[in-house]
Design an enzyme around this catalytic site. Structure first.
Site, PDB file in Angstrom:
ATOM      1  N   THR A  11      36.037  53.596  33.326  1.00 67.83           N
ATOM      2  CA  THR A  11      36.309  53.847  31.910  1.00 67.83           C
ATOM      3  C   THR A  11      35.398  54.916  31.323  1.00 67.83           C
ATOM      4  OG1 THR A  11      37.107  51.584  31.587  1.00 67.83           O
ATOM      5  CG2 THR A  11      36.409  52.792  29.623  1.00 67.83           C
ATOM      6  N   ARG A  35      36.479  51.721  45.224  1.00 66.89           N
ATOM      7  CA  ARG A  35      37.780  51.316  45.761  1.00 66.89           C
ATOM      8  C   ARG A  35      38.735  52.502  45.785  1.00 66.89           C
ATOM      9  NH1 ARG A  35      36.984  47.565  41.743  1.00 66.89           N
ATOM     10  NH2 ARG A  35      38.713  48.462  40.563  1.00 66.89           N
ATOM     11  N   GLY A 110      24.915  49.389  29.158  1.00 68.69           N
ATOM     12  CA  GLY A 110      24.966  48.083  29.796  1.00 68.69           C
ATOM     13  C   GLY A 110      23.677  47.711  30.493  1.00 68.69           C
ATOM     14  N   SER A 139      24.422  51.712  23.870  1.00 71.12           N
ATOM     15  CA  SER A 139      25.799  51.238  23.944  1.00 71.12           C
ATOM     16  C   SER A 139      26.694  51.862  22.882  1.00 71.12           C
ATOM     17  CB  SER A 139      25.831  49.719  23.794  1.00 71.12           C
ATOM     18  OG  SER A 139      25.561  49.351  22.447  1.00 71.12           O
ATOM     19  N   CYS A 140      27.989  51.624  23.034  1.00 71.05           N
ATOM     20  CA  CYS A 140      28.961  52.188  22.100  1.00 71.05           C
ATOM     21  C   CYS A 140      28.705  51.721  20.672  1.00 71.05           C
ATOM     22  CB  CYS A 140      30.380  51.831  22.540  1.00 71.05           C
ATOM     23  SG  CYS A 140      30.644  50.066  22.860  1.00 71.05           S
ATOM     24  N   ASN A 141      28.451  50.424  20.484  1.00 71.36           N
ATOM     25  CA  ASN A 141      28.175  49.919  19.138  1.00 71.36           C
ATOM     26  C   ASN A 141      26.871  50.460  18.579  1.00 71.36           C
ATOM     27  OD1 ASN A 141      30.275  48.142  18.132  1.00 71.36           O
ATOM     28  ND2 ASN A 141      29.843  46.841  19.898  1.00 71.36           N
ATOM     29  N   HIS A 194      22.609  44.159  19.278  1.00 69.58           N
ATOM     30  CA  HIS A 194      22.768  45.507  18.736  1.00 69.58           C
ATOM     31  C   HIS A 194      21.572  45.964  17.906  1.00 69.58           C
ATOM     32  CE1 HIS A 194      26.719  43.535  19.267  1.00 69.58           C
ATOM     33  NE2 HIS A 194      26.997  44.660  19.894  1.00 69.58           N
ATOM     34  N   GLY A 195      21.025  45.052  17.088  1.00 75.95           N
ATOM     35  CA  GLY A 195      19.864  45.421  16.279  1.00 75.95           C
ATOM     36  C   GLY A 195      18.668  45.833  17.115  1.00 75.95           C
ATOM     37  N   HIS A 219      35.972  48.622  18.046  1.00 69.34           N
ATOM     38  CA  HIS A 219      35.060  47.753  17.317  1.00 69.34           C
ATOM     39  C   HIS A 219      35.124  48.137  15.836  1.00 69.34           C
ATOM     40  CE1 HIS A 219      33.282  46.570  21.122  1.00 69.34           C
ATOM     41  NE2 HIS A 219      32.851  47.792  21.370  1.00 69.34           N
TER      42      HIS A 219
END
Length: 337
Positions: A11, A35, A110, A139-141, A194-195, A219
C-alpha cells in the site's frame, strides 16, 4: 541522481516508489516483494527491477513466471538509501540488516519511535533528520495532525491540543480486517498513540483519543486547540491557505463527507485516486475565547508519501531548506499546495 531502494511494495511502498520516480534528483533502483502476486507483476510492468524479500522464495517467483533481479541483499548493494515500507514491526527487525550493510534508511509510522531513534515530518522537524542515518516518517494520522498544528503553533502559540480521531477500520484492500458493524474505542483510555507520536516531531501539549469505525476511505479528525494569541477565523484561514499540503474544502461545494472527498480525489485524475493533501472543512473553523476548533480528513494510504521523498533529501543532505524540498516534491507530484 540518488539511488533509492523500496523494501516492501504494498500500500505505501508502491506509492512511494511512484513518487520517487517522479523526482528529477533521485531514482528507484528496485522494489521488493515477499510474494509473487499481482503487485509484483505490476511493478515489473512499471519498469521497476523486482527483488525477493525472502531469499528462500526466489523459486516461487520463478515458478510464477515473474522475473527477479535478485534478493533484497542484492538491491541494497545498488542503493544510496532504502525506504522500508514493510508491515508494522518488520522494519525494526530490518534495521539490523541495514546497519550491517552500512546503508541509510527511512522507516514508516508503524515502527516505534524508540526502535528507530528519530522521527520525521517535513514541516515540523525536517532539520533534525538532516544528515542522519535513520529516521521514521510518522503515521498517517500523526502526519495529518502535524500538517495543521505546526502552522497554528508558529502563528498563535499552542497551549494545549485535544483531538478526537475517527479511524477507518481498514484500507480498501484489507478484506481480513474490520469492524463490520461496530465502533471500537482505540484504545478505551487516554491517550491514543497519536498524541505521543506528534510529540516526537513537534514540542506541544497534546492529548488524543480515537475510535475505529466501519469505513475504509479515510480517517477524520476533530481538533480543539487552545492558543496563546486569539486569532479570528479569517486569520486561521489565511494560515491554512499559506501552508503546504493543506487544502480548505467546503460542504457548500458538496464535500460533506469522506466519500465525497474521495470522489473529488478521483476527479483530480491521480493514480490510485490519492489525496496527498490534508483537507480541512472551512465551515468547521471556529474560535471560542482562546480556543480554535476545526475538522479535517486524512487519506491514510497517501498523505505520508511526499514526506518520504523529503526524508530522502534530508538524510542524504540533498537539500538543507525544508521549504525548497517541500516545493520541489509538491511540483513533481502535482500536489495542490
Amino acid at each position: 541522481m540518488k539511488a533509492v531502494a523500496i523494501n516492501g511494495y504494498g500500500t505505501v511502498g508502491k506509492r512511494v516508489a511512484d513518487a520517487i520516480a517522479q523526482q528529477d534528483d533521485m531514482k528507484v533502483i528496485g522494489v521488493s516483494k515477499t510474494r509473487p502476486d499481482f503487485e509484483a507483476r505490476m511493478a515489473l510492468k512499471k519498469g521497476y527491477d523486482l527483488y525477493v524479500a525472502i531469499p528462500e522464495r526466489v523459486k516461487l517467483f520463478e515458478k510464477a513466471g515473474i522475473e527477479v533481479a535478485g534478493t533484497v541483499d542484492d538491491m541494497l548493494d545498488e542503493a544510496d538509501i532504502v525506504i522500508d515500507c514493510t508491515p508494522e514491526g518488520i522494519g525494526a527487525k530490518n534495521l539490523k540488516m541495514y546497519k550491517e550493510k552500512g546503508i541509510k534508511a527511512i522507516f514508516q509510522g508503524g515502527e516505534k519511535h524508540e526502535d528507530i531513534g528519530l522521527s520525521f515530518n517535513s514541516l515540523s522537524n525536517y532539520e533534525e533528520s538532516y544528515g542522519k542515518d535513520y529516521t521514521r516518517v510518522v503515521s498517517c494520522n500523526t502526519t495529518g495532525l502535524c500538517r495543521t498544528l505546526k502552522p497554528l503553533h508558529d502563528s498563535f502559540g499552542i497551549k494545549k491540543v485535544r483531538a478526537v480521531i475517527v479511524r477507518r477500520g481498514a484500507d480498501p484492500a484489507q478484506v481480513s480486517k474490520g469492524p463490520i458493524n461496530a465502533i471500537i474505542p482505540n484504545p478505551p483510555k487516554l491517550p491514543s498513540h497519536h498524541g505521543p507520536d506528534v510529540k516526537t516531531v513537534l514540542d506541544i501539549n497534546i492529548d488524543t483519543m480515537a475510535v475505529i469505525v466501519p469505513t475504509t476511505l479515510m480517517h477524520q479528525h476533530n481538533v480543539m486547540v487552545e492558543v496563546e494569541e486569539t486569532p479570528t477565523v479569517d486569520d486561521i484561514i489565511d494560515v491554512f491557505e499559506d501552508t503546504p499540503r493543506v487544502i480548505l474544502i467546503s460542504a457548500e461545494d458538496g464535500l460533506t463527507s469522506t466519500a465525497e472527498i474521495m470522489e473529488y480525489a478521483k476527479e483530480l485524475g491521480r493514480s490510485r485516486n490519492d489525496l496527498f493533501e490534508i483537507p480541512v472543512w472551512r465551515e468547521s473553523i471556529t474560535v471560542v475565547d482562546n480556543e480554535i476548533y476545526y475538522m479535517q480528513a486524512v487519506h491514510q494510504e497517501s498523505d505520508i508519501v511526499p514526506e518520504n521523498v523529503d526524508a530522502v533529501r534530508a538524510i542524504l543532505e540533498m537539500e538543507e531548506d525544508k521549504y525548497k524540498s517541500i516545493n520541489k516534491t509538491n511540483k513533481a507530484m502535482n500536489i495542490l499546495q
